[in-house]
Design a protein around this motif. Structure first.
Motif, PDB file in Angstrom:
ATOM      1  N   MET A 132      71.448 -16.195   3.483  1.00 24.06           N
ATOM      2  CA  MET A 132      71.285 -14.924   4.155  1.00 24.06           C
ATOM      3  C   MET A 132      70.195 -14.994   5.208  1.00 24.06           C
ATOM      4  N   ALA A 133      69.107 -15.678   4.849  1.00 18.27           N
ATOM      5  CA  ALA A 133      67.987 -15.808   5.805  1.00 18.27           C
ATOM      6  C   ALA A 133      68.437 -16.539   7.052  1.00 18.27           C
ATOM      7  N   SER A 134      69.278 -17.591   6.869  1.00 19.60           N
ATOM      8  CA  SER A 134      69.758 -18.352   8.014  1.00 19.60           C
ATOM      9  C   SER A 134      70.589 -17.465   8.926  1.00 19.60           C
ATOM     10  N   ASN A 135      71.419 -16.579   8.335  1.00 15.70           N
ATOM     11  CA  ASN A 135      72.256 -15.692   9.136  1.00 15.70           C
ATOM     12  C   ASN A 135      71.401 -14.693   9.898  1.00 15.70           C
ATOM     13  N   LEU A 136      70.366 -14.193   9.226  1.00 15.76           N
ATOM     14  CA  LEU A 136      69.475 -13.241   9.909  1.00 15.76           C
ATOM     15  C   LEU A 136      68.797 -13.905  11.099  1.00 15.76           C
ATOM     16  N   TRP A 137      68.344 -15.142  10.914  1.00 16.01           N
ATOM     17  CA  TRP A 137      67.657 -15.840  12.015  1.00 16.01           C
ATOM     18  C   TRP A 137      68.604 -16.090  13.183  1.00 16.01           C
ATOM     19  N   SER A 138      69.837 -16.421  12.861  1.00 17.33           N
ATOM     20  CA  SER A 138      70.772 -16.719  13.936  1.00 17.33           C
ATOM     21  C   SER A 138      71.031 -15.481  14.781  1.00 17.33           C
ATOM     22  N   GLU A 139      70.846 -14.307  14.222  1.00 16.74           N
ATOM     23  CA  GLU A 139      71.058 -13.078  14.978  1.00 16.74           C
ATOM     24  C   GLU A 139      69.770 -12.607  15.635  1.00 16.74           C
ATOM     25  N   ASP A 140      68.728 -13.370  15.535  1.00 14.95           N
ATOM     26  CA  ASP A 140      67.447 -13.076  16.175  1.00 14.95           C
ATOM     27  C   ASP A 140      66.869 -11.710  15.750  1.00 14.95           C
ATOM     28  N   ARG A 141      67.176 -11.345  14.526  1.00 14.16           N
ATOM     29  CA  ARG A 141      66.751 -10.007  14.117  1.00 14.16           C
ATOM     30  C   ARG A 141      65.251  -9.894  13.884  1.00 14.16           C
ATOM     31  N   PHE A 142      64.620 -10.987  13.513  1.00 17.69           N
ATOM     32  CA  PHE A 142      63.199 -10.911  13.183  1.00 17.69           C
ATOM     33  C   PHE A 142      62.367 -11.856  14.035  1.00 17.69           C
ATOM     34  N   SER A 143      62.836 -12.148  15.201  1.00 16.81           N
ATOM     35  CA  SER A 143      62.048 -12.984  16.116  1.00 16.81           C
ATOM     36  C   SER A 143      61.612 -12.145  17.306  1.00 16.81           C
ATOM     37  N   CYS A 144      60.444 -12.485  17.837  1.00 19.53           N
ATOM     38  CA  CYS A 144      59.894 -11.791  19.006  1.00 19.53           C
ATOM     39  C   CYS A 144      60.547 -12.374  20.261  1.00 19.53           C
ATOM     40  N   SER A 145      61.089 -11.537  21.121  1.00 21.81           N
ATOM     41  CA  SER A 145      61.773 -12.020  22.321  1.00 21.81           C
ATOM     42  C   SER A 145      60.805 -12.518  23.387  1.00 21.81           C
ATOM     43  N   VAL A 146      59.493 -12.364  23.152  1.00 18.16           N
ATOM     44  CA  VAL A 146      58.501 -12.869  24.107  1.00 18.16           C
ATOM     45  C   VAL A 146      58.075 -14.290  23.722  1.00 18.16           C
ATOM     46  N   CYS A 147      57.628 -14.474  22.473  1.00 18.20           N
ATOM     47  CA  CYS A 147      57.165 -15.800  22.035  1.00 18.20           C
ATOM     48  C   CYS A 147      58.261 -16.593  21.336  1.00 18.20           C
ATOM     49  N   LEU A 148      59.380 -15.912  20.986  1.00 15.83           N
ATOM     50  CA  LEU A 148      60.546 -16.538  20.342  1.00 15.83           C
ATOM     51  C   LEU A 148      60.228 -17.077  18.950  1.00 15.83           C
ATOM     52  N   GLU A 149      59.192 -16.575  18.321  1.00 16.73           N
ATOM     53  CA  GLU A 149      58.839 -16.967  16.960  1.00 16.73           C
ATOM     54  C   GLU A 149      58.955 -15.751  16.052  1.00 16.73           C
ATOM     55  N   LEU A 150      58.848 -16.004  14.707  1.00 12.42           N
ATOM     56  CA  LEU A 150      58.883 -14.890  13.772  1.00 12.42           C
ATOM     57  C   LEU A 150      57.779 -13.882  14.115  1.00 12.42           C
ATOM     58  N   LEU A 151      58.125 -12.607  13.945  1.00  9.85           N
ATOM     59  CA  LEU A 151      57.192 -11.544  14.320  1.00  9.85           C
ATOM     60  C   LEU A 151      55.869 -11.670  13.574  1.00  9.85           C
ATOM     61  N   LYS A 152      54.781 -11.489  14.316  1.00  6.56           N
ATOM     62  CA  LYS A 152      53.438 -11.474  13.743  1.00  6.56           C
ATOM     63  C   LYS A 152      52.842 -10.090  14.000  1.00  6.56           C
ATOM     64  N   ASP A 153      52.431  -9.402  12.930  1.00  2.60           N
ATOM     65  CA  ASP A 153      51.977  -8.008  13.063  1.00  2.60           C
ATOM     66  C   ASP A 153      52.996  -7.219  13.866  1.00  2.60           C
ATOM     67  N   PRO A 154      54.245  -7.103  13.402  1.00  5.18           N
ATOM     68  CA  PRO A 154      55.311  -6.477  14.181  1.00  5.18           C
ATOM     69  C   PRO A 154      55.024  -5.011  14.500  1.00  5.18           C
ATOM     70  N   VAL A 155      55.394  -4.610  15.717  1.00  5.69           N
ATOM     71  CA  VAL A 155      55.295  -3.217  16.142  1.00  5.69           C
ATOM     72  C   VAL A 155      56.614  -2.863  16.811  1.00  5.69           C
ATOM     73  N   ALA A 156      57.014  -1.597  16.705  1.00  7.15           N
ATOM     74  CA  ALA A 156      58.220  -1.098  17.359  1.00  7.15           C
ATOM     75  C   ALA A 156      57.790  -0.145  18.468  1.00  7.15           C
ATOM     76  N   ILE A 157      58.335  -0.334  19.670  1.00  9.07           N
ATOM     77  CA  ILE A 157      57.990   0.534  20.788  1.00  9.07           C
ATOM     78  C   ILE A 157      59.045   1.638  20.894  1.00  9.07           C
ATOM     79  N   PRO A 158      58.824   2.695  21.678  1.00 10.45           N
ATOM     80  CA  PRO A 158      59.709   3.873  21.677  1.00 10.45           C
ATOM     81  C   PRO A 158      61.187   3.573  21.886  1.00 10.45           C
ATOM     82  N   CYS A 159      61.552   2.514  22.613  1.00 10.97           N
ATOM     83  CA  CYS A 159      62.977   2.248  22.848  1.00 10.97           C
ATOM     84  C   CYS A 159      63.652   1.613  21.648  1.00 10.97           C
ATOM     85  N   GLY A 160      62.852   1.207  20.616  1.00 12.93           N
ATOM     86  CA  GLY A 160      63.413   0.656  19.395  1.00 12.93           C
ATOM     87  C   GLY A 160      63.261  -0.851  19.251  1.00 12.93           C
ATOM     88  N   HIS A 161      62.902  -1.577  20.309  1.00 10.71           N
ATOM     89  CA  HIS A 161      62.732  -3.020  20.220  1.00 10.71           C
ATOM     90  C   HIS A 161      61.385  -3.363  19.598  1.00 10.71           C
TER      91      HIS A 161
END
Length: 558
Positions: free
Chosen positions: A1-30
């Protein structure tokens, strides 16, 4: 399941492309790493407008950022599953274009945007495919040095080519310094250059085929020479003769055999060396053809035009010797010399060995000759320095300009008697005797007429008969130039020539080939006449003048 989640980029930061560190959500939802989004917005603080790096939605004022505790917990659970990070080969290495949007360790860019003037990896380029705001952006394969595509003065994209100044400009430049210049779009300029590039590719491909044919020809001639050459047959005949000699001359026998073999080996080595040069040139032409193909296929017009001039320069012609094989070698002189040893035995052996050595060395298995010159630049490679010899000049001829100019003045010059001086005909020879090589010189003539030629040193100097005049005996060859026509002379035989008159004449001598050629020199080289013979002595250039005031000048060639 974890592999499938990673392949969908659900928990990676689109800026650094690594797993989220201290994740925050901005008003648009990203969602982003707290540090990544803060760093992005810090760079736009001066504008007061903040946008999402993915969807480009803007926010004013700057949103407050708070840690998403639930998302952070999920990410921590994913880490415990042993989730692997992206493969190392996706990171930018030496020679790769790095992604301009990545922070920290950068991933390899796959596309460059000529509108944004930035390069993006697979993740960061997605907004250009999905967002409506990026539909008009121009994407090309990843390329470096994007700053070179900006106008230094206006900081706008270089998308126009100025044909007047042969440089790239932006649209603002066309309304400023280049307003009245001949300007076209980079795409239009590339279209014209693309045709020229194709012609250069065709020329290179043709040259590759020509060189391959020459290599094959050399291989065939080399093999044929090694297996069936007359040198091999003559060595066998010589061996039969030598076996009849007494033991005292067996040493000389061995020396002759080795000499013939060495002569043939040296010739074969010449051919093999030539083959290596041809194969090297073929490799270079193929390499350049590959570079031209790559340039032809690039989508970046600016990159194409910036590299066009250096890659599309016509290939150097490169003079190539032609190769001929002497298939009818006769060592009869060698055989005769060996037979004579039988009669002279030891006392005469040493002298006869010298004769054998000389004879063998004069036999050529291969003949490597540079091709005939095709234009004036190639003729000039064989230019030689000539000076007039005062001791040969008729007394009414005046030499000047360092003995490179002769004028007929009809005023007797004071000069001592000399056995080589022409006493009745207004002629003069050069000091230099030419033999065993290729030579080229040019002269300018004017006046009533002039004879331009070459002669053996033994031409008669006294009297007015044919034995003294250039071209009227078997010792000389000449071209007579008048104000209405040309005429070629040798051994008192005349050949009329129909060609436009030129005040400058080029003379090309190939002593070993036995050719003497005369050319009218202007914007092009016009062959006037060619003598074909066998020269047996050094040749001395000479000139004869007809009419007072006539003059000939030996041109100074670079």
């Amino acid at each position: 399941m974890a592999s499938n989640l990673w392949s969908e980029d659900r928990f990676s930061c689109s800026v650094c492309l690594e797993l989220l560190k201290d994740p925050v959500a901005i008003p648009c939802g990203h969602s982003y790493c707290m540090g990544c989004i803060k760093n992005c917005w810090d760079h736009t603080d001066h504008t007061g407008v903040y946008s999402c790096p993915q969807c480009r939605e803007t926010f004013t004022p700057r949103p407050d950022l708070r840690r998403n505790t639930m998302l952070a917990a999920v990410v921590e659970e994913l880490k415990k599953t042993g989730l692997n990070p992206p493969p190392a080969q996706s990171y930018a290495g030496s020679g790769d274009v790095p992604c301009d949007a990545c922070t920290g360790r950068k991933f390899k860019a796959v596309k460059s945007c000529l509108t944004c003037l930035a390069s993006y990896c697979e993740t960061h380029v997605k907004p250009h495919y999905e967002g409506a705001a990026f539909k008009r952006h121009k994407l090309v394969n990843a390329t470096g040095n994007l700053e070179q595509k900006l106008c230094a003065e206006h900081q706008k994209v270089l998308e126009v080519f100025c044909r007047t100044d042969q440089t790239f400009i932006c649209l603002l430049c066309t309304q400023d310094k280049h307003k009245s210049h001949d300007t076209v779009s980079a795409e239009t300029e590339r279209t014209g250059k693309q045709k020229q590039l194709g012609e250069t590719q065709t020329e290179i491909q043709q040259r590759i085929q020509e060189r391959l044919k020459e290599v094959e020809k050399l291989k065939q001639k080399r093999c044929g020479s090694l297996q069936w050459s007359s040198a091999q047959r003559e060595m066998k005949e010589s061996k039969k003769i030598f076996t009849e000699l007494i033991r005292s001359i067996e040493k000389i026998h061995t020396e002759v055999i080795e000499l013939i073999g060495a002569n043939e080996k040296a010739a074969v080595n010449q051919a093999e060396g030539r083959m290596k040069k041809l194969e090297h040139e073929i490799a270079e032409l193929r390499r350049r053809n590959a570079e031209l193909k790559q340039l032809s296929e690039t989508e970046d017009h600016i990159h194409f035009l910036q590299n066009f001039q250096s890659l599309c320069a016509p290939p150097e012609a490169g003079d190539l010797p032609s190769v001929t094989v002497n298939t009818d070698i006769s060592f009869g002189a060698v055989r005769k010399a060996v037979s004579e040893l039988k009669d002279h035995i030891e006392d005469f052996c040493k002298g006869e060995l010298v004769k054998i050595t000389t004879t063998v060395n004069e036999v050529a298995v291969y003949s490597l000759q540079a091709p005939e010159p095709r234009n004036r630049a190639e003729f000039l490679k064989y230019s030689c320095q000539l000076t007039l010899d005062p001791n040969t000049a008729h007394r009414e001829l005046c030499l000047s300009e360092g003995n490179r100019k002769v004028t007929w003045r009809r005023e007797t010059q004071r000069c001592p008697d000399h056995p080589e001086r022409f006493d009745r005909l207004a002629q003069v020879l050069c000091r230099e005797g030419l033999s065993g090589t290729r030579c080229y010189w040019e002269i300018e003539w004017s006046g009533g007429g002039a004879s331009i030629g070459v002669t053996y040193k033994g031409i008669s100097r006294k009297g007015r008969d044919h034995s003294c005049a250039l071209g009227f005996n078997d010792k000389s060859w000449s071209l007579f130039c008048s104000d209405s026509s040309y005429t070629a002379w040798h051994n008192n035989n005349k050949t009329a020539i129909t060609a436009p008159l030129s005040p400058r004449v080029g003379v090309y001598l190939d002593f070993n080939a036995g050719t003497l050629s005369f050319y009218g020199v202007s914007d092009t080289m016009t062959l006037l006449h060619r003598f074909q013979t066998t020269f047996t002595e050094p040749l001395y250039p000479g000139f004869g003048l007809l009419g007072s005031g006539s003059r000939v000048t030996i041109c100074q060639l670079n």
